[in-house]
Design a protein around this motif. Structure first.
Motif, mmCIF file in Angstrom:
data_model
loop_
_atom_site.group_PDB
_atom_site.id
_atom_site.type_symbol
_atom_site.label_atom_id
_atom_site.label_comp_id
_atom_site.label_asym_id
_atom_site.label_seq_id
_atom_site.Cartn_x
_atom_site.Cartn_y
_atom_site.Cartn_z
ATOM 1 N N PHE A 130 0.700 -1.477 0.558
ATOM 2 C CA PHE A 130 -0.328 0.194 -0.491
ATOM 3 C C PHE A 130 0.683 1.159 -0.417
ATOM 4 O O PHE A 130 0.720 2.142 -0.310
ATOM 5 N N GLY A 131 2.621 1.179 1.126
ATOM 6 C CA GLY A 131 2.728 2.324 1.186
ATOM 7 C C GLY A 131 3.434 2.950 -0.009
ATOM 8 O O GLY A 131 3.910 3.889 -0.697
ATOM 9 N N GLN A 132 4.287 1.664 -1.496
ATOM 10 C CA GLN A 132 4.500 2.116 -2.261
ATOM 11 C C GLN A 132 3.558 2.382 -2.944
ATOM 12 O O GLN A 132 3.993 3.070 -4.487
ATOM 13 N N LEU A 133 2.333 1.709 -3.501
ATOM 14 C CA LEU A 133 1.008 2.264 -4.355
ATOM 15 C C LEU A 133 1.364 3.771 -4.426
ATOM 16 O O LEU A 133 0.589 4.365 -4.578
ATOM 17 N N GLY A 134 0.303 3.677 -2.708
ATOM 18 C CA GLY A 134 0.388 5.606 -2.790
ATOM 19 C C GLY A 134 1.929 6.162 -3.082
ATOM 20 O O GLY A 134 1.273 7.624 -3.744
ATOM 21 N N PHE A 135 2.852 5.861 -3.416
ATOM 22 C CA PHE A 135 4.171 6.897 -3.585
ATOM 23 C C PHE A 135 4.114 6.806 -5.313
ATOM 24 O O PHE A 135 3.588 8.516 -5.364
ATOM 25 N N PHE A 136 3.651 5.793 -5.646
ATOM 26 C CA PHE A 136 3.597 5.915 -7.076
ATOM 27 C C PHE A 136 2.487 6.387 -7.629
ATOM 28 O O PHE A 136 2.005 7.007 -9.222
ATOM 29 N N HIS A 137 1.600 6.411 -6.832
ATOM 30 C CA HIS A 137 -0.040 7.170 -7.555
ATOM 31 C C HIS A 137 0.265 8.688 -6.889
ATOM 32 O O HIS A 137 -0.544 9.139 -7.938
ATOM 33 N N LYS A 138 0.383 9.482 -5.740
ATOM 34 C CA LYS A 138 -0.063 10.185 -5.147
ATOM 35 C C LYS A 138 1.031 11.417 -4.905
ATOM 36 O O LYS A 138 1.066 12.138 -5.128
#
Length: 235
Positions: A130-138
């Protein structure tokens, strides 16, 4: 009165109540695991806001307590054997506080290890993905022309949240009939995924039934509501 002067971190974040457990954190998905747990158990504590945006976890005082430079961390003046005890890593802190308080960790041996299993699952999978997704998405990652990294983490996050969905299909909480450290470990991360990270669409969150109900139940607990905002950022 407890003497915490041997711990350099107390020079940067002085203890006004040295007889209480000292919490060094910020209200992030990992940080709130500790504050929610402390609010749920009623263990007296003193919170200290660590400004991760100003890289305060990398100063010498914080690193003296946690060489890994991450929040949360705690300093318990009444640790094992009655001696001051420092601890870091949010999963380890959950287990420590559960054992110290005798709360939120099942007494039944099988359910106890099941709860630990779900904490480890969150630590090793749900949180990092989830943390990596947050970085690459937001955050900075959204400016990358190559969307394969974002899509990779979105795909794995999609899978992981459905593991949670399936498990919750016949129960209110992750383990047994009661709220536990297993729930605390994941609540903040799911909340952030659909809130702060604005990534619900990437994991098709609106297709889920049981996870949203579990999240609503968890966030409705008064101790959870308090813990989500501790430590508060100073004015």
């Amino acid at each position: 009165m407890a003497d915490l002067s041997a711990f350099p971190i107390t020079r940067r974040w002085p203890a006004q109540h040295p007889d209480r457990l000292q919490l060094y954190a910020a209200p992030t998905p990992n940080g709130v695991k500790a504050s929610i747990m402390l609010e749920e158990t009623g263990i007296p504590y003193e919170p200290h806001y660590v400004n991760i945006m100003e890289n305060e976890t990398w100063n010498a005082e914080f690193l003296s307590l946690n060489p890994n430079g991450k929040i949360p961390a705690i300093l318990d003046p009444d640790g094992p054997g009655g001696k001051p005890f420092a601890l870091w890593e949010s999963g380890a802190i959950l287990l420590y506080l559960a054992e110290k308080s005798g709360k939120l960790l099942p007494a039944d041996p099988a359910q106890r290890y099941e709860a630990i299993q779900w904490v480890m699952w969150q630590m090793g999978g749900l949180g990092p993905m989830f943390g990596q997704l947050g970085f690459f998405h937001k955050f900075a990652g959204r400016d990358y022309e190559d969307k394969r990294p974002r899509d990779r983490y979105a795909k794995e996050s999609h899978r992981l949240i459905r593991v949670l969905e399936q498990h919750l299909s016949d129960r209110e909480w992750l383990v047994g009939n009661d709220f536990s450290i297993a729930d605390i470990a994941s609540l903040g991360w799911v909340r952030n995924l659909i809130g702060f990270y604005e990534a619900g669409e990437l994991v098709a969150y609106d297709e889920l039934v049981h996870v949203p109900r579990w999240l609503e139940r968890g966030l409705g607990r008064p101790a959870v509501q308090r813990g989500l905002n501790i430590p508060a950022k100073p004015d």
